[in-house]
Design a protein around this motif. Structure first.
Motif, PDB file in Angstrom:
ATOM      1  N   GLY A   7       0.778  -1.216   0.000  1.00 13.75           N
ATOM      2  CA  GLY A   7       0.000   0.000   0.000  1.00 13.75           C
ATOM      3  C   GLY A   7       0.815   1.274   0.000  1.00 13.75           C
ATOM      4  O   GLY A   7       0.256   2.365   0.119  1.00 13.75           O
ATOM      5  N   VAL A   8       2.128   1.162  -0.133  1.00 14.75           N
ATOM      6  CA  VAL A   8       3.012   2.321  -0.128  1.00 14.75           C
ATOM      7  C   VAL A   8       3.662   2.452  -1.507  1.00 14.75           C
ATOM      8  O   VAL A   8       4.182   1.468  -2.051  1.00 14.75           O
ATOM      9  CB  VAL A   8       4.094   2.202   0.959  1.00 14.75           C
ATOM     10  N   ALA A   9       3.640   3.648  -2.058  1.00 18.94           N
ATOM     11  CA  ALA A   9       4.231   3.870  -3.384  1.00 18.94           C
ATOM     12  C   ALA A   9       4.816   5.272  -3.449  1.00 18.94           C
ATOM     13  O   ALA A   9       4.296   6.208  -2.831  1.00 18.94           O
ATOM     14  CB  ALA A   9       3.183   3.691  -4.480  1.00 18.94           C
ATOM     15  N   ASP A  10       5.902   5.417  -4.197  1.00 20.47           N
ATOM     16  CA  ASP A  10       6.523   6.727  -4.375  1.00 20.47           C
ATOM     17  C   ASP A  10       5.979   7.420  -5.622  1.00 20.47           C
ATOM     18  O   ASP A  10       5.628   6.766  -6.615  1.00 20.47           O
ATOM     19  CB  ASP A  10       8.042   6.590  -4.496  1.00 20.47           C
ATOM     20  N   SER A  11       5.919   8.730  -5.544  1.00 19.23           N
ATOM     21  CA  SER A  11       5.496   9.536  -6.677  1.00 19.23           C
ATOM     22  C   SER A  11       6.280  10.840  -6.644  1.00 19.23           C
ATOM     23  O   SER A  11       7.220  10.993  -5.851  1.00 19.23           O
ATOM     24  CB  SER A  11       3.985   9.778  -6.628  1.00 19.23           C
ATOM     25  N   GLN A  12       5.898  11.788  -7.481  1.00 18.44           N
ATOM     26  CA  GLN A  12       6.601  13.069  -7.524  1.00 18.44           C
ATOM     27  C   GLN A  12       5.700  14.121  -8.152  1.00 18.44           C
ATOM     28  O   GLN A  12       4.700  13.812  -8.802  1.00 18.44           O
ATOM     29  CB  GLN A  12       7.906  12.964  -8.312  1.00 18.44           C
ATOM     30  N   TYR A  13       6.069  15.374  -7.927  1.00 16.86           N
ATOM     31  CA  TYR A  13       5.352  16.488  -8.537  1.00 16.86           C
ATOM     32  C   TYR A  13       6.347  17.607  -8.812  1.00 16.86           C
ATOM     33  O   TYR A  13       7.502  17.569  -8.358  1.00 16.86           O
ATOM     34  CB  TYR A  13       4.207  16.979  -7.642  1.00 16.86           C
ATOM     35  N   GLN A  14       5.915  18.603  -9.531  1.00 21.57           N
ATOM     36  CA  GLN A  14       6.769  19.732  -9.885  1.00 21.57           C
ATOM     37  C   GLN A  14       6.410  20.928  -9.015  1.00 21.57           C
ATOM     38  O   GLN A  14       5.256  21.355  -8.968  1.00 21.57           O
ATOM     39  CB  GLN A  14       6.593  20.069 -11.364  1.00 21.57           C
ATOM     40  N   SER A  15       7.406  21.470  -8.298  1.00 18.00           N
ATOM     41  CA  SER A  15       7.185  22.661  -7.485  1.00 18.00           C
ATOM     42  C   SER A  15       7.098  23.890  -8.386  1.00 18.00           C
ATOM     43  O   SER A  15       7.276  23.808  -9.600  1.00 18.00           O
ATOM     44  CB  SER A  15       8.314  22.815  -6.465  1.00 18.00           C
ATOM     45  N   HIS A  16       6.856  25.044  -7.787  1.00 12.84           N
ATOM     46  CA  HIS A  16       6.558  26.248  -8.561  1.00 12.84           C
ATOM     47  C   HIS A  16       7.729  26.698  -9.435  1.00 12.84           C
ATOM     48  O   HIS A  16       7.521  27.363 -10.448  1.00 12.84           O
ATOM     49  CB  HIS A  16       6.128  27.376  -7.626  1.00 12.84           C
ATOM     50  N   ASP A  17       8.954  26.366  -9.044  1.00 11.62           N
ATOM     51  CA  ASP A  17      10.108  26.774  -9.847  1.00 11.62           C
ATOM     52  C   ASP A  17      10.584  25.671 -10.782  1.00 11.62           C
ATOM     53  O   ASP A  17      11.654  25.774 -11.371  1.00 11.62           O
ATOM     54  CB  ASP A  17      11.254  27.239  -8.937  1.00 11.62           C
ATOM     55  N   GLY A  18       9.795  24.606 -10.910  1.00 14.91           N
ATOM     56  CA  GLY A  18      10.125  23.514 -11.810  1.00 14.91           C
ATOM     57  C   GLY A  18      10.879  22.371 -11.161  1.00 14.91           C
ATOM     58  O   GLY A  18      11.109  21.337 -11.816  1.00 14.91           O
ATOM     59  N   SER A  19      11.288  22.512  -9.915  1.00 12.83           N
ATOM     60  CA  SER A  19      12.006  21.436  -9.226  1.00 12.83           C
ATOM     61  C   SER A  19      11.086  20.244  -8.990  1.00 12.83           C
ATOM     62  O   SER A  19       9.887  20.399  -8.716  1.00 12.83           O
ATOM     63  CB  SER A  19      12.555  21.933  -7.890  1.00 12.83           C
ATOM     64  N   ILE A  20      11.652  19.052  -9.082  1.00 15.30           N
ATOM     65  CA  ILE A  20      10.892  17.829  -8.870  1.00 15.30           C
ATOM     66  C   ILE A  20      10.997  17.426  -7.405  1.00 15.30           C
ATOM     67  O   ILE A  20      12.087  17.278  -6.856  1.00 15.30           O
ATOM     68  CB  ILE A  20      11.414  16.689  -9.771  1.00 15.30           C
ATOM     69  N   ILE A  21       9.850  17.241  -6.761  1.00 14.23           N
ATOM     70  CA  ILE A  21       9.769  16.901  -5.352  1.00 14.23           C
ATOM     71  C   ILE A  21       9.184  15.499  -5.211  1.00 14.23           C
ATOM     72  O   ILE A  21       8.116  15.209  -5.758  1.00 14.23           O
ATOM     73  CB  ILE A  21       8.892  17.908  -4.581  1.00 14.23           C
ATOM     74  N   ARG A  22       9.878  14.657  -4.480  1.00 17.27           N
ATOM     75  CA  ARG A  22       9.408  13.293  -4.269  1.00 17.27           C
ATOM     76  C   ARG A  22       8.426  13.227  -3.100  1.00 17.27           C
ATOM     77  O   ARG A  22       8.531  13.975  -2.132  1.00 17.27           O
ATOM     78  CB  ARG A  22      10.594  12.360  -3.981  1.00 17.27           C
ATOM     79  N   VAL A  23       7.486  12.335  -3.207  1.00 15.59           N
ATOM     80  CA  VAL A  23       6.539  12.067  -2.129  1.00 15.59           C
ATOM     81  C   VAL A  23       6.399  10.556  -1.969  1.00 15.59           C
ATOM     82  O   VAL A  23       6.679   9.785  -2.895  1.00 15.59           O
ATOM     83  CB  VAL A  23       5.147  12.679  -2.398  1.00 15.59           C
ATOM     84  N   ARG A  24       5.999  10.145  -0.786  1.00 15.59           N
ATOM     85  CA  ARG A  24       5.681   8.742  -0.530  1.00 15.59           C
ATOM     86  C   ARG A  24       4.225   8.671  -0.109  1.00 15.59           C
ATOM     87  O   ARG A  24       3.804   9.359   0.833  1.00 15.59           O
ATOM     88  CB  ARG A  24       6.606   8.159   0.538  1.00 15.59           C
ATOM     89  N   VAL A  25       3.446   7.854  -0.808  1.00 20.76           N
ATOM     90  CA  VAL A  25       1.996   7.801  -0.621  1.00 20.76           C
ATOM     91  C   VAL A  25       1.622   6.508   0.092  1.00 20.76           C
ATOM     92  O   VAL A  25       1.967   5.410  -0.360  1.00 20.76           O
ATOM     93  CB  VAL A  25       1.270   7.896  -1.975  1.00 20.76           C
ATOM     94  N   TYR A  26       0.909   6.644   1.212  1.00 22.28           N
ATOM     95  CA  TYR A  26       0.482   5.522   2.044  1.00 22.28           C
ATOM     96  C   TYR A  26      -1.025   5.355   1.932  1.00 22.28           C
ATOM     97  O   TYR A  26      -1.781   6.215   2.408  1.00 22.28           O
ATOM     98  CB  TYR A  26       0.832   5.775   3.504  1.00 22.28           C
ATOM     99  N   HIS A  27      -1.490   4.280   1.312  1.00 23.69           N
ATOM    100  CA  HIS A  27      -2.923   4.016   1.239  1.00 23.69           C
ATOM    101  C   HIS A  27      -3.339   3.114   2.397  1.00 23.69           C
ATOM    102  O   HIS A  27      -2.599   2.206   2.793  1.00 23.69           O
ATOM    103  CB  HIS A  27      -3.285   3.353  -0.088  1.00 23.69           C
ATOM    104  N   PRO A  28      -4.528   3.347   2.945  1.00 26.61           N
ATOM    105  CA  PRO A  28      -5.003   2.491   4.042  1.00 26.61           C
ATOM    106  C   PRO A  28      -5.405   1.113   3.529  1.00 26.61           C
ATOM    107  O   PRO A  28      -5.592   0.910   2.323  1.00 26.61           O
ATOM    108  CB  PRO A  28      -6.211   3.264   4.579  1.00 26.61           C
ATOM    109  N   ASP A  29      -5.542   0.180   4.451  1.00 28.83           N
ATOM    110  CA  ASP A  29      -5.926  -1.188   4.121  1.00 28.83           C
ATOM    111  C   ASP A  29      -7.387  -1.198   3.656  1.00 28.83           C
ATOM    112  O   ASP A  29      -8.288  -0.894   4.441  1.00 28.83           O
ATOM    113  CB  ASP A  29      -5.748  -2.061   5.366  1.00 28.83           C
ATOM    114  N   PRO A  30      -7.650  -1.552   2.387  1.00 27.84           N
ATOM    115  CA  PRO A  30      -9.035  -1.530   1.897  1.00 27.84           C
ATOM    116  C   PRO A  30      -9.925  -2.545   2.603  1.00 27.84           C
ATOM    117  O   PRO A  30     -11.148  -2.362   2.676  1.00 27.84           O
ATOM    118  CB  PRO A  30      -8.888  -1.850   0.403  1.00 27.84           C
ATOM    119  N   ALA A  31      -9.329  -3.615   3.148  1.00 31.71           N
ATOM    120  CA  ALA A  31     -10.131  -4.607   3.871  1.00 31.71           C
ATOM    121  C   ALA A  31     -10.735  -4.010   5.134  1.00 31.71           C
ATOM    122  O   ALA A  31     -11.791  -4.450   5.596  1.00 31.71           O
ATOM    123  CB  ALA A  31      -9.265  -5.820   4.215  1.00 31.71           C
TER     124      ALA A  31
END
Length: 341
Positions: free
Chosen positions: A63-87
């Motif tokens: 349930g954990v996956a890494d992603s990224q987005y672009q900040s206002h000046d174009g820099s790439i910022i990494r994030v880690r996304v935690y999804h809850p247990d669907p069960a």
């Protein structure tokens, strides 16, 4: 490091046990205490030596996956996304919580608060841990832009992430709480609704620019200036890297004044609900609680909890019952804010 007589009898016994064991290990290995006089190149070369005890590499957890987005000046910022247990929490879309880690704007990464993020997702929310840019490699203040970018990215990516864009909260610890307090005002100004701002061991003045601790108007800053975890010398270490005296004038010209001190924000109306948590023996205690009083005066809903016997970042120490209490409080606050109770 010795603990002063006026602090020692007030410390939580479990913290004291941890602290003594830590000093023994440091002496045996002839290590410096974390981030006091260490050159930043050594810190970057050996990040594992400066991680808190709660740090955890969760990148391979279900349930954990890494992603990224672009900040206002174009820099790439990494994030880690935690999804809850669907069960346990259903198929979504889920509420979402943005987390900004602590570390004096100098330390920290996606491992730093891994165990805390795992805990918060038990509330039934998607937790997004943001790897905002650090000083001195990046100019102080860019972290605020990274935070605004993270909020915009989360809302724009709601469908992809299976989250409810109308049910977002934000939070952070120490420097991360400074960031989320600034973001709280930025979101209000942009018309972006938030369910909760959850700020812990909150810095709300520009202590990093002080020449000496006596410049602070807050009694706790004086009383615990030589306390464990965050003594004045460590604050100045971070200050030299974030706001060098020769750069301070240009930094103040670059960013709004209240970014340096959220207590000086110009508008306290219509802010989201806030949960402020402080440690009784933390030098930053009084300014965090002063921030809560500003919220009350502005007509906002705020909950304040002071954890007795606790110093700065006590929630990083797994062996403390107060830390377990802190974790349960976070789950309860998130569930209530997002209507999951």
């Amino acid at each position: 490091m010795q603990i002063e007589d006026h602090i020692l009898p007030r410390l939580d016994p479990e913290f004291l046990e941890y602290f003594i064991a830590l000093q023994v290990r440091l002496r045996a290995s002839q290590q410096q205490p974390a981030a006091t006089n260490t050159i930043i190149e050594h810190v970057r070369a050996h990040p594992e030596a400066y991680q808190p005890p709660c740090a955890l590499d969760t990148s391979s957890y279900p349930g954990v996956a890494d992603s990224q987005y672009q900040s206002h000046d174009g820099s790439i910022i990494r994030v880690r996304v935690y999804h809850p247990d669907p069960a346990k929490h259903g198929s979504g879309p889920y509420p979402a919580h943005l987390n900004f880690h602590g570390g004096g704007f100098v330390l920290g990464d996606l491992k730093t608060e891994g165990s805390l993020c795992l805990n918060m997702r038990k509330a039934g929310v998607v937790v997004v841990d943001v790897n905002y840019r650090l000083c001195p490699e990046t100019t102080w203040g860019k972290c605020m832009q990274d935070a605004r970018g993270a909020l915009e990215w989360l809302r724009n990516s709601a469908t992809t992430l299976n989250v409810n864009a109308d049910s977002i909260s934000i939070g952070g610890i120490s420097a991360g709480s400074h960031i989320c307090l600034v973001l709280q005002h930025m979101a209000r100004d942009a018309g972006i609704p938030l369910k909760l701002c959850m700020a812990s061991v909150t810095p709300a003045t520009d202590a990093l620019s002080y020449t000496y601790y006596t410049e602070s108007p807050f009694p706790s800053f004086h009383e615990f200036s030589r306390g464990p975890v965050l003594p004045w010398e460590r604050i100045k270490y971070f200050g030299r890297l974030c706001m060098p005296p020769e750069q301070l004038r240009s930094l103040r010209e670059m960013w709004p004044d209240w970014w340096f001190a959220p207590l000086r924000a110009p508008n306290w109306n219509n802010l989201c609900d806030t949960f402020i948590r402080t440690g009784e023996l933390d030098p930053l205690r009084d300014e965090g609680e002063a921030y809560s009083m500003k919220l009350v005066a502005g007509g906002n809903k705020v909950t304040v909890k002071r954890y007795l016997g606790c110093p700065h970042t006590f929630m990083y120490i797994d062996s403390m019952k107060r830390k377990q209490e802190y974790d349960q409080d976070a789950i309860a606050a998130l569930r209530a804010a997002h209507g999951l109770v």
